[in-house]
Design an enzyme around this catalytic site. Structure first.
Site, PDB file in Angstrom:
ATOM      1  N   ARG A 145       0.819  -1.203   0.000  1.00  0.00           N
ATOM      2  CA  ARG A 145       0.000   0.000   0.000  1.00  0.00           C
ATOM      3  C   ARG A 145       0.859   1.263   0.000  1.00  0.00           C
ATOM      4  O   ARG A 145       1.950   1.276   0.558  1.00  0.00           O
ATOM      5  CB  ARG A 145      -0.907   0.008   1.240  1.00  0.00           C
ATOM      6  CG  ARG A 145      -2.140  -0.826   1.112  1.00  0.00           C
ATOM      7  CD  ARG A 145      -2.638  -1.272   2.457  1.00  0.00           C
ATOM      8  NE  ARG A 145      -1.900  -2.463   2.864  1.00  0.00           N
ATOM      9  CZ  ARG A 145      -2.458  -3.604   3.266  1.00  0.00           C
ATOM     10  NH1 ARG A 145      -3.757  -3.690   3.330  1.00  0.00           N
ATOM     11  NH2 ARG A 145      -1.724  -4.645   3.594  1.00  0.00           N
ATOM     12  N   ASP A 270     -32.935  -6.907  -7.064  1.00  0.00           N
ATOM     13  CA  ASP A 270     -33.693  -8.134  -6.873  1.00  0.00           C
ATOM     14  C   ASP A 270     -34.490  -8.401  -8.138  1.00  0.00           C
ATOM     15  O   ASP A 270     -34.832  -7.471  -8.880  1.00  0.00           O
ATOM     16  CB  ASP A 270     -34.646  -7.998  -5.684  1.00  0.00           C
ATOM     17  CG  ASP A 270     -33.927  -8.080  -4.345  1.00  0.00           C
ATOM     18  OD1 ASP A 270     -32.762  -8.548  -4.331  1.00  0.00           O
ATOM     19  OD2 ASP A 270     -34.522  -7.680  -3.334  1.00  0.00           O
ATOM     20  N   GLU A 271     -34.846  -9.655  -8.357  1.00  0.00           N
ATOM     21  CA  GLU A 271     -35.560 -10.023  -9.585  1.00  0.00           C
ATOM     22  C   GLU A 271     -36.947  -9.397  -9.676  1.00  0.00           C
ATOM     23  O   GLU A 271     -37.478  -9.201 -10.764  1.00  0.00           O
ATOM     24  CB  GLU A 271     -35.710 -11.545  -9.658  1.00  0.00           C
ATOM     25  CG  GLU A 271     -36.530 -12.125  -8.530  1.00  0.00           C
ATOM     26  CD  GLU A 271     -36.735 -13.619  -8.667  1.00  0.00           C
ATOM     27  OE1 GLU A 271     -37.574 -14.161  -7.930  1.00  0.00           O
ATOM     28  OE2 GLU A 271     -36.057 -14.254  -9.488  1.00  0.00           O
ATOM     29  N   ASP A 272     -37.552  -9.081  -8.522  1.00  0.00           N
ATOM     30  CA  ASP A 272     -38.918  -8.547  -8.520  1.00  0.00           C
ATOM     31  C   ASP A 272     -38.968  -7.035  -8.296  1.00  0.00           C
ATOM     32  O   ASP A 272     -40.020  -6.472  -8.004  1.00  0.00           O
ATOM     33  CB  ASP A 272     -39.772  -9.259  -7.464  1.00  0.00           C
ATOM     34  CG  ASP A 272     -39.085  -9.333  -6.107  1.00  0.00           C
ATOM     35  OD1 ASP A 272     -38.014  -8.717  -5.960  1.00  0.00           O
ATOM     36  OD2 ASP A 272     -39.605 -10.012  -5.206  1.00  0.00           O
ATOM     37  N   GLU A 358     -28.255 -10.307   3.710  1.00  0.00           N
ATOM     38  CA  GLU A 358     -27.062  -9.914   2.953  1.00  0.00           C
ATOM     39  C   GLU A 358     -27.067  -8.418   2.664  1.00  0.00           C
ATOM     40  O   GLU A 358     -26.011  -7.780   2.630  1.00  0.00           O
ATOM     41  CB  GLU A 358     -26.964 -10.729   1.656  1.00  0.00           C
ATOM     42  CG  GLU A 358     -27.815 -10.250   0.496  1.00  0.00           C
ATOM     43  CD  GLU A 358     -29.308 -10.520   0.648  1.00  0.00           C
ATOM     44  OE1 GLU A 358     -30.077 -10.027  -0.189  1.00  0.00           O
ATOM     45  OE2 GLU A 358     -29.716 -11.225   1.590  1.00  0.00           O
ATOM     46  N   ASP A 359     -28.264  -7.831   2.488  1.00  0.00           N
ATOM     47  CA  ASP A 359     -28.359  -6.396   2.241  1.00  0.00           C
ATOM     48  C   ASP A 359     -27.990  -5.590   3.481  1.00  0.00           C
ATOM     49  O   ASP A 359     -27.322  -4.550   3.388  1.00  0.00           O
ATOM     50  CB  ASP A 359     -29.763  -6.023   1.756  1.00  0.00           C
ATOM     51  CG  ASP A 359     -30.870  -6.649   2.603  1.00  0.00           C
ATOM     52  OD1 ASP A 359     -30.556  -7.374   3.584  1.00  0.00           O
ATOM     53  OD2 ASP A 359     -32.049  -6.441   2.288  1.00  0.00           O
TER      54      ASP A 359
END
EC number: 2.4.1.224
Length: 451
Positions: A145, A270-272, A358-359
């Site tokens: 670094r 999300d899918e929806d 997870e969110d």
């Protein structure tokens, strides 16, 4: 302010004299410490002095009077930006020296003490981890670094050299370098339901996102137990659509640092989720100004439940929020890497076993790194409310156990982070002229108002 009494107080405490007992009766040590601008750190009986860490923690600028003492982690930390290095042979000149320091410089010194304390010294774990990372930088010189990474926010422990050696690949250094993120995004749609109808929300979402002028590509993460749909089942779009089968079909796989993500920005969906092209465009333009934060639509909040003595989670519409859920949010792809390589396996396993939280964990991580809240944009009440009954996930959101699990997650995450990193905010960003009484033709994001 400046206090010579405090200097002598520390010196007498070091010597353990009778005078120190009298001074203890006269002053409250912690109160004086936190109210002092400069704190004398004289030579201790051993190599170092505990007064040094006490001063850092209290945002009191250490005035070092210990000739020949090597300051902690001096190999990577520039202590001239956080401490005054004096000569113990010239003690009587110290008051004049510190009085000559400009107020702007004093503010800068105190801010740096707080950054260094929080980044490297606030826990035994951080001290040990910093030591190990310094050793790693010594061994892997090509991947070590830079000084800027170690000495500026968020610090070397969050700027992982395995990700990149170029500062411009991290969201924290754009302003310092005077550069902008790449002006396109990659959408990652998390799919858990089989594709059985051409009217499913995921297909409508895919078409809406693909129409965005800022969309570079769309990745569909197939975490469904059913086989991948044939290519002809997906709608034709002007941008590439890449379907990836999820690793082990677990929730954490949506945050893996996939090599196919080549843009700085990731639109997590999300899918929806129901979003228009206009909403997607506006989210990206806002994110371009705040690339180190999560920017999105569905907001949630945390609170301290004094009756249960634990953290609580709420989805109620209130005047503040502390999370923006990753079912419709934009963030930098580096957070995929941090989520995968920085967080412990235990937390990710918990998320995968529950198929939940997870969110929340991503919000904890980003707030812990930035010390800032996410950014909510134009109200989106239909995020979940209009989706009930449209997908197999409806039962998940209606299940009371789902909400209880999220409460548990909040406290498990807070325990690992050593406190609550989430920050509340009352700010919401809307397009200029949003709902103003002017012609709709004058509004750049006009479709948002029609929802």
């Amino acid at each position: 302010g400046w206090s010579l009494d405090f200097f002598f107080f520390l010196e007498m405490m070091k010597r353990g004299s009778f005078l120190s007992i009298l001074l203890l009766c006269r002053f409250d040590y912690k109160e004086m410490l936190h109210n002092s601008t400069f704190c004398l750190v004289p030579r201790g009986r051993r190599l170092g002095s505990f007064r040094f860490l006490e001063a850092l923690q209290a945002a009191c600028v250490p005035v070092m009077l210990s000739n020949g003492w090597e300051l902690p982690f001096s190999e990577i930390i520039d202590w001239n930006t956080a401490a005054v290095i004096g000569d113990e042979r010239l003690l009587l000149q110290i008051p004049t020296t510190v009085r000559s320091i400009h107020q702007d410089k004093i503010l800068s010194l105190r801010q740096q003490t707080q950054f260094l304390w929080e980044a490297y010294f606030s826990s035994v774990e951080k001290i040990v981890l910093t030591t190990l990372e310094i050793i790693q930088d010594r061994v892997l010189e090509d991947g070590s670094r830079s000084s800027l990474m170690w000495n500026s926010h968020p610090g070397g422990l969050f700027a992982l050299p395995q990700y990149s050696g170029y500062l411009g690949d991290f969201p924290f250094y754009y302003a310092t370098l005077g550069i902008k993120p790449y002006p396109k995004f990659t959408a990652v749609i998390h799919a858990v339901s089989p594709l059985v109808s051409q009217s499913q929300p995921i297909l409508k979402l895919l078409v809406a996102v693909a129409k965005s002028q800022y969309c570079a590509q769309i990745i569909v993460l197939w975490n469904c137990d059913k086989p991948l749909p044939a290519k002809h089942r997906w709608p034709a779009t002007s941008v590439p659509v890449i379907v990836i089968e999820g690793e082990n079909k677990v929730m954490s796989s949506r945050f893996l640092p996939y090599e196919t993500i080549v843009t700085d920005a990731v639109l997590s969906l999300d899918e929806d989720t129901v979003l228009s092209t206009t909403e997607v465009d506006f989210a990206f333009t806002v994110w371009m100004s705040f690339p180190e934060r999560i920017v999105g639509y569905p907001a949630r909040s945390h609170f301290w439940d004094s009756n249960k003595e634990r953290w609580g989670y709420t989805s109620k519409w209130t005047n503040d929020y502390s999370m923006v859920l990753t079912g419709a949010a934009m963030f930098h792809r580096y957070y995929h890497y941090l989520y995968t390589h920085y967080l412990p396996t235990s937390l990710k396993n918990m998320v995968d076993q529950l198929a939940n939280c997870e969110d929340i964990l991503m919000n904890f991580l980003v707030s812990a790194v930035t010390k800032l809240p996410p950014i909510k944009i134009t109200q989106k009440k239909q995020y979940k409310e209009t989706m009930m009954g449209q997908s197999s996930r409806a039962s998940r959101w209606a299940d009371p156990d789902h909400f209880a699990q999220r409460q548990t997650c909040m406290n498990k995450f807070a325990s690992w982070f050593g406190g609550m990193p989430l920050v509340h905010s009352q700010m919401r960003l809307d397009p200029v002229l949003f709902k103003d009484q002017v012609s709709i033709l004058r509004k750049k994001y006009r479709d948002i108002e029609r929802l």
